[in-house]
Write a protein that holds these residues in place. Sequence first.
Motif, PDB file in Angstrom:
ATOM      1  N   GLY A  63       0.813  -1.281  -0.012  1.00 20.30           N
ATOM      2  CA  GLY A  63       0.004  -0.105  -0.149  1.00 20.30           C
ATOM      3  C   GLY A  63       0.966   1.226  -0.022  1.00 20.30           C
ATOM      4  N   ASP A  64       1.800   1.270   0.908  1.00 19.26           N
ATOM      5  CA  ASP A  64       2.654   2.566   0.839  1.00 19.26           C
ATOM      6  C   ASP A  64       3.128   2.594  -0.555  1.00 19.26           C
ATOM      7  N   LYS A  65       3.611   1.786  -1.287  1.00 12.66           N
ATOM      8  CA  LYS A  65       4.006   2.068  -2.702  1.00 12.66           C
ATOM      9  C   LYS A  65       3.076   2.675  -3.835  1.00 12.66           C
ATOM     10  N   LEU A  66       1.883   2.223  -3.206  1.00  8.40           N
ATOM     11  CA  LEU A  66       0.853   2.729  -4.342  1.00  8.40           C
ATOM     12  C   LEU A  66       0.272   4.060  -3.596  1.00  8.40           C
ATOM     13  N   LEU A  67       0.604   4.796  -2.699  1.00  6.90           N
ATOM     14  CA  LEU A  67       0.339   6.010  -2.508  1.00  6.90           C
ATOM     15  C   LEU A  67       0.747   7.083  -3.476  1.00  6.90           C
ATOM     16  N   PHE A  68      -0.071   7.989  -4.165  1.00  2.00           N
ATOM     17  CA  PHE A  68       0.131   9.083  -4.577  1.00  2.00           C
ATOM     18  C   PHE A  68       0.817  10.123  -3.859  1.00  2.00           C
ATOM     19  N   LYS A  69       2.021  10.608  -4.094  1.00  2.00           N
ATOM     20  CA  LYS A  69       2.719  11.560  -3.157  1.00  2.00           C
ATOM     21  C   LYS A  69       2.751  12.948  -3.791  1.00  2.00           C
ATOM     22  N   ILE A  70       2.652  13.963  -3.449  1.00  2.00           N
ATOM     23  CA  ILE A  70       2.519  15.286  -3.793  1.00  2.00           C
ATOM     24  C   ILE A  70       3.841  15.967  -3.522  1.00  2.00           C
ATOM     25  N   LEU A  71       4.650  16.490  -4.605  1.00  2.00           N
ATOM     26  CA  LEU A  71       5.664  17.310  -4.483  1.00  2.00           C
ATOM     27  C   LEU A  71       5.626  18.386  -3.567  1.00  2.00           C
ATOM     28  N   ALA A  75      20.765  17.743  -0.284  1.00  2.00           N
ATOM     29  CA  ALA A  75      21.627  16.995  -0.837  1.00  2.00           C
ATOM     30  C   ALA A  75      21.145  16.095  -1.794  1.00  2.00           C
ATOM     31  N   ASP A  76      22.024  15.664  -2.914  1.00  2.00           N
ATOM     32  CA  ASP A  76      21.478  15.127  -4.013  1.00  2.00           C
ATOM     33  C   ASP A  76      20.636  13.614  -3.837  1.00  2.00           C
ATOM     34  N   ALA A  77      21.576  13.152  -2.672  1.00  2.00           N
ATOM     35  CA  ALA A  77      20.718  11.757  -2.393  1.00  2.00           C
ATOM     36  C   ALA A  77      19.395  11.971  -1.482  1.00  2.00           C
ATOM     37  N   GLU A  78      19.312  13.250  -0.970  1.00  2.00           N
ATOM     38  CA  GLU A  78      18.097  13.494  -0.308  1.00  2.00           C
ATOM     39  C   GLU A  78      16.858  13.561  -1.238  1.00  2.00           C
ATOM     40  N   VAL A  79      17.308  14.391  -2.387  1.00  2.00           N
ATOM     41  CA  VAL A  79      16.338  14.644  -3.423  1.00  2.00           C
ATOM     42  C   VAL A  79      15.787  13.361  -4.085  1.00  2.00           C
ATOM     43  N   ARG A  80      16.398  12.419  -3.858  1.00  2.00           N
ATOM     44  CA  ARG A  80      16.302  11.184  -4.562  1.00  2.00           C
ATOM     45  C   ARG A  80      15.170  10.130  -3.366  1.00  2.00           C
ATOM     46  N   SER A  81      14.969  10.787  -2.397  1.00  2.00           N
ATOM     47  CA  SER A  81      14.311   9.904  -1.342  1.00  2.00           C
ATOM     48  C   SER A  81      12.824  10.797  -1.307  1.00  2.00           C
ATOM     49  N   ALA A  82      11.815  10.096  -1.632  1.00  2.00           N
ATOM     50  CA  ALA A  82      10.349  10.704  -1.587  1.00  2.00           C
ATOM     51  C   ALA A  82      10.043  11.429  -0.389  1.00  2.00           C
ATOM     52  N   SER A  83      10.393  10.807   0.643  1.00  2.00           N
ATOM     53  CA  SER A  83      10.174  11.212   2.134  1.00  2.00           C
ATOM     54  C   SER A  83      10.696  12.728   2.402  1.00  2.00           C
ATOM     55  N   ARG A  84      11.773  12.824   1.348  1.00  2.00           N
ATOM     56  CA  ARG A  84      12.262  14.234   1.730  1.00  2.00           C
ATOM     57  C   ARG A  84      11.869  15.446   0.838  1.00  2.00           C
ATOM     58  N   ILE A  85      11.164  15.083  -0.148  1.00  2.00           N
ATOM     59  CA  ILE A  85      10.516  16.043  -0.844  1.00  2.00           C
ATOM     60  C   ILE A  85       9.135  15.941  -1.250  1.00  2.00           C
ATOM     61  N   CYS A  86       8.417  15.214  -0.336  1.00  2.00           N
ATOM     62  CA  CYS A  86       6.937  15.112  -0.351  1.00  2.00           C
ATOM     63  C   CYS A  86       6.648  14.928   1.131  1.00  2.00           C
ATOM     64  N   GLU A  87       5.478  15.774   1.372  1.00  2.00           N
ATOM     65  CA  GLU A  87       5.016  15.653   2.919  1.00  2.00           C
ATOM     66  C   GLU A  87       3.732  15.270   3.075  1.00  2.00           C
ATOM     67  N   LYS A  88       2.629  15.285   1.692  1.00  2.00           N
ATOM     68  CA  LYS A  88       1.592  14.859   1.526  1.00  2.00           C
ATOM     69  C   LYS A  88       1.274  13.823   0.473  1.00  2.00           C
ATOM     70  N   GLY A  89      -0.054  13.118   0.654  1.00  2.00           N
ATOM     71  CA  GLY A  89      -0.119  12.062  -0.385  1.00  2.00           C
ATOM     72  C   GLY A  89      -1.553  12.240  -0.652  1.00  2.00           C
ATOM     73  N   LEU A  90      -2.255  11.712  -1.559  1.00  2.00           N
ATOM     74  CA  LEU A  90      -3.766  11.475  -1.947  1.00  2.00           C
ATOM     75  C   LEU A  90      -4.129  10.560  -1.107  1.00  2.00           C
ATOM     76  N   ARG A  91      -5.468  10.781  -0.271  1.00  2.00           N
ATOM     77  CA  ARG A  91      -6.058   9.645   0.341  1.00  2.00           C
ATOM     78  C   ARG A  91      -6.020   8.101  -0.479  1.00  2.00           C
ATOM     79  N   TYR A  92      -5.987   7.057   0.337  1.00  2.00           N
ATOM     80  CA  TYR A  92      -5.815   5.648  -0.490  1.00  2.00           C
ATOM     81  C   TYR A  92      -7.192   4.865  -0.121  1.00  2.00           C
TER      82      TYR A  92
END
Lengths: 447, 447
Positions: A60-68, A78-95
């Motif tokens: 389910g976690d993988k199927l969440l739509f995340k909002i930039l 840092a570059d590595a952080e930008v590659r981590s969704a949890s660092r660039i997205c705080e919100k998601g669409l309800r599942y």
Amino acid sequence: MAQKPSIPKGTRDFSPAEMMRRTYIFETVKSVFRTYGFAPLETPAMENLSTLLGKYGDEGDKLLFKILNSGDYAAGLADAEVRSASRICEKGLRYDLTVPFARYVVQHQGEITFPFKRYQIQPVWRADRPQKGRYREFYQCDVDVIGSRSLLNEVELIEIVERIFGKLGIGVTLKMNNRKILYGIAETIGHADKMMDITVAIDKLEKIGIDNVKAELAGRGLDDEAIAKLQPILELSGSNDEKLAKLREVIGGSATGLRGVEEMAEIFGYAKSSGISLPVELDLSLARGLNYYTGAIFEVKANDFAIGSICGGGRYDDLTGIFGMPDTSGVGISFGADRIYDVMVGLDLFPEEVNFSTKVLFVNLGAEECMASLGMMRALRDRGVATEIYPEAAKMKKQMEYANRRMIPYVVIVGSNELETRSATVKNMRTGEQRTVSFDALCDELA
Amino acid sequence: MAQKPSIPKGTRDFSPAEMMRRTYIFETVKSVFRTYGFAPLETPAMENLSTLLGKYGDEGDKLLFKILNSGDYAAGLADAEVRSASRICEKGLRYDLTVPFARYVVQHQGEITFPFKRYQIQPVWRADRPQKGRYREFYQCDVDVIGSRSLLNEVELIEIVERIFGKLGIGVTLKMNNRKILYGIAETIGHADKMMDITVAIDKLEKIGIDNVKAELAGRGLDDEAIAKLQPILELSGSNDEKLAKLREVIGGSATGLRGVEEMAEIFGYAKSSGISLPVELDLSLARGLNYYTGAIFEVKANDFAIGSICGGGRYDDLTGIFGMPDTSGVGISFGADRIYDVMVGLDLFPEEVNFSTKVLFVNLGAEECMASLGMMRALRDRGVATEIYPEAAKMKKQMEYANRRMIPYVVIVGSNELETRSATVKNMRTGEQRTVSFDALCDELA
């Protein structure tokens, strides 16, 4: 600048024709919910990811739509952080609507009057691989009561199922089971720890047959003796009362199991007093996937159309625990709008009025005729009759084609003859029949 | 695992009390739309970013919520690319209903019957800085007809405005203007290229006064002579007919301007024939920001509540051109649900029935009384009366409190006395009055 427009895969536009049918389903469902005192609730499309993550399993976690994140989402990272969704997205669409509902109840517990009866009809989003009948945006239609352990709530949900599908004209069978019974079975055969394994295997009974279920159970670590003890359960038959009597015998040694049996007996008793005529069947092969259920579980299938369950749900004792509010029992069911839609199309159950948005079209023969029509149109609209005038004085053939394509049942013609005699010609587009009606009588005629 | 739950800033939960009021507004609006033959449409929450970008100006582009691509969004991208939203996001949340509508019309032009009359009521999302009265998720409520140049469409929208606010009980004034007139003015004073500047400045007339408008116009490059020519326009007064007569004089030399004047004359003429009593005022200071308008423009304000416009719209001749389908004229208006809600709360206009979801509560005095109540409850629900029973046999005080907190107007008590006499006690919770009613009469009494 021109571009071929399209929409994201797995999403849908709902045309007026589809929307009118969908609206019919939703309005029917809502009107029944309201009859039982359920009130509407809406939560935002976006939730904090912290609310959603970990609630639907890893898959389910993988199927969440995340909002930039808005603005410069990468600033200071840092570059590595930008590659981590949890660092660039705080919100998601309800599942789904369940977790937002639990979040709402916990967040607003001080303002809510319990037991809290709410319905919620909103879209949810899942980044599933799109395929036939599976969409990335679809509506859920949930009804729940939370803050009451009374089994009258279960009975109310049975009545709601009966009433909704009765109104829609869909013949259905309601299957019920109880998670406590399933636990009792697992405990009785000496594998209380394997309740979910057993449940998952039993769930497949209808699909893969008793022998394959047994093989699967063996694969999940059950010995022959345990499987043998399970045999009478897998072969249970007869009326609900007969099944419950047999279960009392077989799993009566499990306190939890026995409680499940008595719960079902009480629910079936109330259902009888309530005058419910919907077929309700105790089906031990019913398990339902969601692991937050703790008591009665429900599943509805259409009798005359093969499509899987069109409604389901159950009792949960600790849904709000994930947000720090324990011991709040609730029970709810969810109606599958897309499947109900398919059943109704398949069985041709939509009433005819759902096919058109306009009942009366005034033909436009020019400014003077048009002026004369406006008052009559207003009178019809005052009586709630969906009325329109073709906006241009186009050729009659074009206007009639418009009426046909929009399935408008009545066309009114006010031409120069009619102006003189203060009458209108009313054409029934189904039968082709034409009648002359005075201006004064027109409204009564068509309302 | 426990966490303090919250929702993203700028978003809202709508409680049952709020939802019932919102539903009342939406149902009223929809019922009127339907009376005029408009049919519902829904488009997906997510659109391709290519559909959205560039349609709302640079500022709008920044306010789009972008959705992170599913799966490993950064796979195969260089670090710099991951820092570019356009490389890691293909989809965004819809920003309004207009662009998705235009996209729908172009994409489905082969299936649509024109003129196409649709309404659409769905949330939109904007990453605006949240502040009082401004949200990141809010509903828009649009009604449009596309594929017809007839001014009867404008008249229909005026009627819809009249009827909706009439039903809601909000006294309103409709201000109208015409972009062609605004162009004519600009052309007449020798600054056809500055139409948008002049329009923006005139738009501020009410807010900042005539002198500041003149100063602003000078700042935007208009010389004194041009501003002097504008003077009679800024001071226009009298009835709509008087204003139109004066305009014919002043800007009659501009073919476009004259066309705008005649359009308005035709609209006002039809409105009279149609029996519209809503005050409609030609207001040249009305400009509206959106630059796709090309003809009549509308704005509605509440007479007795200061809140800005609660409804607005206009005629556009080339909305679908952005998606490669030119020459498709349409006209539409949008209702501001949040502001209408605030006006109705402020003026106390919601009818009483909107405050409760349950009309009748049966007190629960135990299993036997409960069983006896179930049949009566079913009969009430059959008649559409929202009925519930308190699910537990809790203390009477607690059950009465529940009824009060949920604003339930009637409570029915079936106790052992009542069981014997086959009667129920009905308590009116507003007046406190109690009456004894036979089981048989109860339904008629409360329906």
